[in-house]
Motif scaffolding. Structure first.
Motif: not given
Lengths: 255, 112
Positions: A73, A75-76, A78-79, A100
């Motif tokens: 995933x 976004x996860x 990137x975080x 996220x």
């Protein structure tokens, strides 16, 4: 949720092109074939961006491949690497990254009744759940009603394994490109991931609630970063998200 | 070395966290309504968190991106969005446009 509308318009063309094969080819092969094209191109862009960014932060290729396959995933991920790069606490990183991923709950809840078939046991179904991604979910929701019931899980698995393979290869490419190219091109590659997310976020807002949440978060994120970088991502989500939720509720009642 | 091990463990924990949602979705499918208030709130938090992070990267980037100008980054974003809507919501074309604009702007600054 995020990205679905834009994806749908992109994927529509794909679907009409391949529709003639239905009923003849096995499900998994249809899945693999559907993946090659726009889904693979979108994923390659996103994961090349991620790999370049990770290279810039001094992370290893092995770690990027592991993160991409296991978290699966963007976004996860990137975080995770952003918060790691500013030295955030482990618990804050896990909390933010996990939150996220909340979109996977309604995604898998809505896809499951469509693909479940008595021929496949729980192990297969729970394995398929790990493979679900935004693109795969969008594709499967549109394609599966036209497939025979027993071909649906193989379709999803074939499609998603192709996507995961693409992601893993792209993340390696991102690392190698970022290491080899001149600084100006590297700058562009590092910028790829945030722009990609911005487009996905702003370009595909389906509901008013989502739009308000994105605006509240966009304001809260940089402000809270000034106050406390370590917890800013979690705080922006909870404060901005709750504010958005309350605004919408109040507005909804008055209207 | 210790830092590296911690990163791998944190990554594994994030992966587990993500699987929790996916697996829970399988377990709950057909049992609870999708449009519950709790879920609306969780969705808001997820949207706000990603939006907050992306804006933070745009305004206060870390590393190489910090060498570009904030004005250039924001202009690149706005042009990318304009291209997105102009080109029938084409994600690939708009992202390429944004990246190209930032590279050109940064290159132009090295000339002056």
């Amino acid at each position: 949720m995020v990205c679905v509308r834009g994806l749908k318009s992109l994927l529509n063309e794909e679907i009409t092109v391949i529709k003639k094969d239905e009923g003849t080819a096995p499900g998994w092969r249809l899945g693999v074939r559907d993946a090659f094209g726009i889904p693979v191109a979108i994923l390659a862009a996103g994961f090349i961006g991620y790999g370049s960014l990770a290279e810039e932060y001094g992370l290893s290729i092995a770690h990027s491949v592991f993160a991409s396959v296991a978290i699966w995933a963007l976004p996860g991920q990137l975080i995770l690497i952003e918060m790691h790069s500013i030295g955030a606490a482990a618990i804050a990183i896990v909390l933010a990254s996990t939150l996220s991923g909340a979109r996977f709950l309604p995604m898998s809840m809505s896809l499951l009744p469509l693909i479940r078939d008595p021929r496949y046991g729980n192990a297969t179904v729970y394995f398929a759940a790990q493979l679900i991604s935004m693109i795969g979910w969008t594709m499967a929701m549109r394609r599966c009603p036209d497939l025979r019931s027993e071909e649906r899980i193989p379709y999803l698995i074939g499609f998603q394994l192709t996507c995961i393979g693409t992601a893993a290869a792209s993340v390696v490419a991102g690392h190698l490109l970022a290491g080899a190219l001149p600084p100006l091109v590297r700058l562009g590659l590092v910028f790829l991931a945030p722009v990609y997310f911005l487009m996905i976020l702003i370009g595909d807002l389906r509901t008013r609630l989502a739009a308000i949440a994105v605006i509240c978060g966009a304001v809260a994120g940089p402000l809270l970063y000034v106050v406390n970088p370590q917890w800013s991502v979690v705080a922006a989500g909870i404060i901005g998200g709750t504010a958005a939720y309350l605004i919408q509720r109040k507005h909804g009642r008055r209207a | 070395m210790e830092g590296a091990l911690e990163l791998w463990l944190v990554t594994a924990a994030c992966a587990l966290g993500h699987y929790l949602w996916r697996g829970l979705g399988v377990a709950l499918s057909g049992r609870i309504a999708l449009n519950s208030e709790l879920f609306n709130w969780v969705a808001c938090v997820a949207y706000a968190m990603i939006a907050g992070l992306v804006m933070r990267i745009m305004i206060f980037p870390v590393g190489l991106l910090a060498q570009s100008e904030v004005v250039d980054r924001l202009v690149a974003c706005m042009l990318a969005l304009a291209v997105f809507y102009a080109c029938r919501r084409n994600l690939l074309v708009s992202v390429s446009a944004g990246v190209t604009v930032l590279m050109l702007a940064s290159w132009a600054r090295t000339l002056g």
